[in-house]
Design a protein around this motif. Structure first.
Motif, PDB file in Angstrom:
ATOM      1  N   TYR A  52     -13.595  -2.071  -0.231  1.00  0.00           N
ATOM      2  CA  TYR A  52     -13.198  -2.773   0.880  1.00  0.00           C
ATOM      3  C   TYR A  52     -12.867  -1.620   1.945  1.00  0.00           C
ATOM      4  O   TYR A  52     -12.442  -2.101   3.134  1.00  0.00           O
ATOM      5  CB  TYR A  52     -11.760  -3.237   0.679  1.00  0.00           C
ATOM      6  CG  TYR A  52     -11.829  -4.366  -0.196  1.00  0.00           C
ATOM      7  CD1 TYR A  52     -11.952  -5.675   0.286  1.00  0.00           C
ATOM      8  CD2 TYR A  52     -11.845  -4.338  -1.877  1.00  0.00           C
ATOM      9  CE1 TYR A  52     -11.814  -6.845  -0.372  1.00  0.00           C
ATOM     10  CE2 TYR A  52     -11.816  -5.552  -2.424  1.00  0.00           C
ATOM     11  CZ  TYR A  52     -11.797  -6.962  -1.696  1.00  0.00           C
ATOM     12  OH  TYR A  52     -11.786  -7.961  -2.440  1.00  0.00           O
TER      13      TYR A  52
ATOM     14  N   ARG B 270      -7.780  -4.085  -2.312  1.00  0.00           N
ATOM     15  CA  ARG B 270      -7.905  -3.850  -0.705  1.00  0.00           C
ATOM     16  C   ARG B 270      -7.339  -2.573  -0.375  1.00  0.00           C
ATOM     17  O   ARG B 270      -7.387  -2.118   0.919  1.00  0.00           O
ATOM     18  CB  ARG B 270      -7.120  -5.173  -0.184  1.00  0.00           C
ATOM     19  CG  ARG B 270      -8.253  -6.094   0.358  1.00  0.00           C
ATOM     20  CD  ARG B 270      -7.374  -6.943   1.225  1.00  0.00           C
ATOM     21  NE  ARG B 270      -6.574  -7.860   0.397  1.00  0.00           N
ATOM     22  CZ  ARG B 270      -7.112  -8.833  -0.248  1.00  0.00           C
ATOM     23  NH1 ARG B 270      -8.398  -9.081   0.134  1.00  0.00           N
ATOM     24  NH2 ARG B 270      -6.427  -9.576  -1.226  1.00  0.00           N
ATOM     25  N   GLU B 271      -7.106  -1.814  -1.451  1.00  0.00           N
ATOM     26  CA  GLU B 271      -6.532  -0.523  -0.868  1.00  0.00           C
ATOM     27  C   GLU B 271      -7.426   0.666  -0.571  1.00  0.00           C
ATOM     28  O   GLU B 271      -8.294   0.608  -1.316  1.00  0.00           O
ATOM     29  CB  GLU B 271      -5.545   0.028  -1.890  1.00  0.00           C
ATOM     30  CG  GLU B 271      -4.428  -0.903  -2.456  1.00  0.00           C
ATOM     31  CD  GLU B 271      -3.629  -1.548  -1.193  1.00  0.00           C
ATOM     32  OE1 GLU B 271      -3.634  -0.766  -0.345  1.00  0.00           O
ATOM     33  OE2 GLU B 271      -2.945  -2.465  -1.517  1.00  0.00           O
ATOM     34  N   ASN B 272      -7.150   1.322   0.249  1.00  0.00           N
ATOM     35  CA  ASN B 272      -7.991   2.640   0.588  1.00  0.00           C
ATOM     36  C   ASN B 272      -7.777   3.743  -0.277  1.00  0.00           C
ATOM     37  O   ASN B 272      -6.859   4.378  -0.193  1.00  0.00           O
ATOM     38  CB  ASN B 272      -7.727   2.814   1.976  1.00  0.00           C
ATOM     39  CG  ASN B 272      -9.029   4.003   2.454  1.00  0.00           C
ATOM     40  OD1 ASN B 272      -9.103   4.894   1.869  1.00  0.00           O
ATOM     41  ND2 ASN B 272      -9.150   3.714   3.634  1.00  0.00           N
TER      42      ASN B 272
ATOM     43  N   ARG C 263       0.799  -1.074   0.123  1.00  0.00           N
ATOM     44  CA  ARG C 263       0.014  -0.006   0.003  1.00  0.00           C
ATOM     45  C   ARG C 263       0.858   1.162   0.124  1.00  0.00           C
ATOM     46  O   ARG C 263       0.716   2.269  -0.594  1.00  0.00           O
ATOM     47  CB  ARG C 263      -1.021  -0.172   1.304  1.00  0.00           C
ATOM     48  CG  ARG C 263      -1.689   1.095   1.707  1.00  0.00           C
ATOM     49  CD  ARG C 263      -2.596   1.031   2.880  1.00  0.00           C
ATOM     50  NE  ARG C 263      -2.532   2.316   3.510  1.00  0.00           N
ATOM     51  CZ  ARG C 263      -3.287   3.272   2.870  1.00  0.00           C
ATOM     52  NH1 ARG C 263      -3.878   2.881   1.743  1.00  0.00           N
ATOM     53  NH2 ARG C 263      -3.527   4.101   3.483  1.00  0.00           N
TER      54      ARG C 263
ATOM     55  N   SER D 204      -4.254  -3.270  -6.179  1.00  0.00           N
ATOM     56  CA  SER D 204      -5.069  -4.509  -5.687  1.00  0.00           C
ATOM     57  C   SER D 204      -6.312  -3.733  -5.006  1.00  0.00           C
ATOM     58  O   SER D 204      -6.199  -2.595  -4.372  1.00  0.00           O
ATOM     59  CB  SER D 204      -4.304  -5.331  -4.880  1.00  0.00           C
ATOM     60  OG  SER D 204      -4.593  -5.058  -3.523  1.00  0.00           O
TER      61      SER D 204
END
Ligand code: PHE
Length: 451
Positions: free
Chosen positions: A418, A248-250, A14, A246
């Motif tokens: 996510y 799942r990143e913010n 991240r 990906s």
């Protein structure tokens, strides 16, 4: 051929993504261009307009670009093509790839200047000037020297190509990990030096005191163009970087981080340059040579100046390279995803074409100085067309696309896939749909129909 994100590579972490996106944003735009445009356009008032453009236009568009990239896992053309197949919207992507071409062509030239100053700092030829005139003369001799300029331009483009050939994870991400923190420390040190020079306060006043009589439609257009340029928006670089992310990143905090960081570096750089400009007796309006004349003069008159000079120009060169590679990557990703080229092919062919297009820009200060189109040098035409027209136009259309066509509901779904909470979702939606497109349109209108 649109083969999604597989075999395209991903960011390693991240933090890696945030650093790489910051690496794209932070570059010559912040350190070389921001100070000289502020200087040419009246100081404090310009800075305020610039900040408004960042908050109202840049911020929402950056999140939109990241979202488009992560959703589709593709380059700028592929992203629009996937979401609205066979509609004119894909034109935004093509315009972006074209803008990337133009920008990198002159960016490589100035990137070359920074490399030259790294070498000149090492040989200590730019840290022993007795006056700012002498520093200016040195720079003048350099940019009019065809072979030297071309040599460093070649070196800069070669470095960018070598990194992009290795792909996003191996090359791009690693390069950014050390640079960003080092750059901040360096600028803070230089700011202290500048602020303690005799006469520095006049520069602080120029930089911070807004004189609103200086603001014209042209000035607002320049501030907006600069906001797009500095944040790497409007041409799909951030779509491309988002595509290696990906799920799942913010995205929302990454956006805030990159925007804040980029803005901080630009603002800091102003605090380095303007006190020094006034202290060494230069004019803030002198243009592209500003940083190259002011800083060597300062380095020449400070303890450890020669070492600081090497460090500063090395950091600037690296910052320029991490931006240059994002420009090249956006172009290359299009040829890989949409045209089925190999990465190597795309980098070698497109890198070379962009390099050749840069040659007349590089010569614009020397042998081609008198070759004018619409009263501007080749360098200025390319910069102006890309930064002040293509980027804002691309950004405006991206805002309309995400705000109204693809729609904020879909975008929200992707952003919140996510994410625990999107705190500024309402703000984002409002500025994206209403403020950003209208602001860009108004600025264009005011510019073309000044009455
Ligand atoms: N943002 C970069 C800089 O400030 C330049 C850039 C513009 C990079 C557009 C990518 C896309 O130097």
């Amino acid at each position: 051929m649109t083969n999604g994100a597989n075999n395209r590579g991903f960011w390693g972490s991240r933090m890696g993504f945030i650093l790489a996106a910051s690496g794209s944003a932070v570059g010559l735009g912040n350190i070389w261009k921001f100070p000289y445009i502020v200087g040419q356009n009246g100081g404090g008032a310009f800075v305020l307009v610039y900040l408004a453009c960042i908050a109202l236009v840049g911020l929402p568009i950056m999140l939109s670009e990241f979202t488009l990239g992560r959703k589709t896992g593709l380059n700028p053309v592929g992203a629009f093509q996937t979401l609205r197949p066979n509609t004119p919207w894909v034109g935004i992507g093509f315009m972006g790839v074209f803008a990337g071409f133009l920008i990198l062509s002159f960016y490589g030239v100035v990137g070359g200047w920074t490399l030259a100053y790294v070498v000149n700092s090492i040989t200590q030829s730019v840290s022993h000037f007795s006056s700012s005139q002498e520093a200016g003369q040195f720079f003048g001799n350099f940019i009019t020297n065809t072979w030297e300029v071309l040599f460093y331009h070649t070196l800069f483009m070669g470095l960018c190509m070598a990194i992009v050939i290795r792909g996003v994870h191996g090359g791009i991400e690693k390069a950014c990990n050390i640079l960003m923190p080092a750059l901040v420390v360096m600028l803070l040190l230089l700011m202290v030096r500048s602020l303690t020079l005799p006469g520095a306060m006049e520069g602080v006043r120029f930089y911070l005191y807004p004189d609103f009589s200086k603001i014209t439609p042209q000035v607002v257009l320049l501030a907006m163009g600069q906001a797009f340029f500095s944040l790497s928006l409007g041409m799909g670089a951030m779509i491309t970087y988002g595509s290696y992310l990906s799920a799942r990143e913010n995205l929302t905090s990454a956006t805030l981080y990159v925007v804040l960081f980029d803005t901080l570096i630009a603002l800091l750089m102003g605090m380095v340059i303007f006190p020094a400009v006034f202290a060494v007796g230069l004019e803030p309006t002198e243009g592209p040579s500003l940083v190259f004349n002011v800083l060597p003069t300062v380095f020449s008159n400070m303890p450890f100046g020669a070492g600081v000079s090497v460090l500063f120009f090395a950091l600037l060169a690296i910052a320029a390279i991490t931006s240059g590679i994002s420009l090249l990557e956006a172009v290359v990703a299009y040829f890989i995803d949409q045209r089925g080229w190999t990465r190597k092919q795309a980098v070698l062919v497109m890198g070379s074409v962009i390099y050749l297009l840069g040659v007349p820009s590089g010569l614009s200060f020397g042998v081609l100085a008198d070759f004018k189109l619409m009263g501007m040098t080749f360098f200025d035409v390319v910069d102006n067309v890309a930064s002040n027209y293509l980027l804002p136009l691309g950004g405006m259309l991206t805002a309309i696309f995400v705000g109204w066509v693809w729609g904020t509901r879909e975008a929200h779904r992707e952003i919140e896939r996510y994410e625990t909470k999107f705190h500024w979702g309402a703000y984002w939606e409002f500025v994206l749909r209403y403020v950003a497109p209208v602001a860009v349109a108004l600025v264009f209108l005011a510019k073309f129909f000044p009455e």
